[in-house]
Design an enzyme around this catalytic site. Structure first.
Site, PDB file in Angstrom:
ATOM      1  N   GLU A 135       0.854  -1.184   0.000  1.00 53.38           N
ATOM      2  CA  GLU A 135       0.000   0.000   0.000  1.00 53.38           C
ATOM      3  C   GLU A 135       0.891   1.235   0.000  1.00 53.38           C
ATOM      4  O   GLU A 135       1.768   1.372   0.849  1.00 53.38           O
ATOM      5  CB  GLU A 135      -0.890   0.034   1.246  1.00 53.38           C
ATOM      6  CG  GLU A 135      -2.169  -0.737   1.119  1.00 53.38           C
ATOM      7  CD  GLU A 135      -3.132  -0.450   2.257  1.00 53.38           C
ATOM      8  OE1 GLU A 135      -2.819   0.387   3.123  1.00 53.38           O
ATOM      9  OE2 GLU A 135      -4.204  -1.061   2.277  1.00 53.38           O
ATOM     10  N   ASP A 172      -5.780   9.286   9.616  1.00 53.68           N
ATOM     11  CA  ASP A 172      -4.436   8.882  10.001  1.00 53.68           C
ATOM     12  C   ASP A 172      -4.023   9.468  11.338  1.00 53.68           C
ATOM     13  O   ASP A 172      -4.379  10.592  11.692  1.00 53.68           O
ATOM     14  CB  ASP A 172      -3.430   9.298   8.923  1.00 53.68           C
ATOM     15  CG  ASP A 172      -3.586   8.489   7.654  1.00 53.68           C
ATOM     16  OD1 ASP A 172      -3.664   7.251   7.770  1.00 53.68           O
ATOM     17  OD2 ASP A 172      -3.634   9.074   6.564  1.00 53.68           O
TER      18      ASP A 172
END
Length: 312
Positions: free
Chosen positions: A96, A107
């Site tokens: 990824e 995040d």
């Protein structure tokens, strides 16, 4: 701003106008991609399998996929290119690659900081694609981009999908688009042979989870805990029951991510029946904290080998 879990993906509870993707002067296009050679020999063959096919092959071999995540452009794109080679050479099954964004609400602090550093160096989608165009033919595992929706909208859905496919990207994760709004994304992804991976979470109701797994391509991304990305000391015991519920609803592979950072985490999740394990913040932190790119790549190699070995 807060992040709520809606439709099994991240739905941003914020004004609709989001901070735009920062565009700085493009970095020097004459990037060097031959600075570091890991102890493991580098592969030079192009990927031949997509995400779903990779899982199918691994299942036949009785193996669980190891899926590392790194942020493109941190500390720079030349290092990212080398990191992709290192991850591939050390046995990663899918990689990824995060596209840095100025408002990455899904995040945690480690990946947010990496995105900020990358953007400050002038990293943008064009420079990432230029790098991938050179590196993808040198690695053997498929690449899946992890990007927020804003960069996709700026380029246009069709153009974005065709441009990432042209450089060899096979999969896509867009964490801030709820299921109800993925129809056009899925259509353009299908038109360009991109596998659009959808996420389900511990708070996703069963009926909605079934809709998500039905629509997801490549694999199902099971978020292991509520909240943002980031290494955690342990894996929630709920993951085992969540995996069971998902596998009762679909035959598609399921990979678990968020908060996984240690070999014991990887082994535990594999033992619970996951088809893949995703490790992000631990990888990103190594590259971000290193005194030099070469040191970071060597530490990345060590961590990757230790995590991969937990699946053998």
């Amino acid at each position: 701003m807060a992040i709520a879990f809606k439709s099994g993906v991240f739905f941003l509870q914020s004004p609709k106008s989001q901070i735009g993707f920062r565009h700085s002067s493009p970095p020097d296009s004459s990037l060097s991609f031959k600075r570091f050679t890991p102890m493991a020999s580098l592969s030079t063959s192009s990927p031949t399998l997509g995400l779903a096919d990779t899982f199918t092959q691994l299942k036949k071999q009785g193996k669980v996929a190891f899926i590392p995540y790194i942020t493109a452009g941190d500390p720079d794109l030349s290092t990212t290119a080398e990191a992709l080679k290192v991850l591939d050479a050390c046995g990663s099954d899918i990689i990824e690659l995060g596209v840095p964004y100025s408002d990455p609400l899904a995040d945690g602090p480690v990946i947010q900081a990496a995105a900020t550093r990358s953007l400050e160096r002038g990293t943008n989608l064009d420079s990432i694609l230029e790098m991938l165009d050179k590196v993808v033919p040198q690695i053997s595992c498929p690449i899946s981009l992890f990007t927020y929706y804003n960069p996709i909208l700026k380029r246009g859905l069709g153009k974005f999908m065709s441009s990432i496919r042209a450089v060899g990207v096979q999969g896509l994760v867009v964490p801030d688009v709820p299921l109800e709004e993925t129809e056009m994304l899925r259509k353009e992804a299908l038109n360009n042979d991109i596998e659009l991976v959808l996420l389900t979470t511990p708070t996703t109701p069963t009926e909605r989870m079934k809709l998500i797994v039905d629509a997801s391509e490549g694999f199902i991304y099971l978020v292991s805990s509520i909240g943002v990305t980031g290494a955690r000391s342990s894996v929630s015991g709920k993951v085992q029951s969540l995996l069971k519920d998902i596998k009762e609803a679909t035959d598609k592979p399921v990979a678990v991510g968020f908060g996984i950072s240690k070999p014991e985490h990887v082994k535990q999740i594999a033992g619970w029946g996951a088809d893949g394990v995703i490790v992000g913040s631990a990888m990103v932190k190594l590259l971000g904290d290193a005194k030099s790119p070469t040191e970071g790549l060597k530490e990345l190699e060590k961590l990757t080998k230790s995590l991969k070995s937990a699946l053998l």
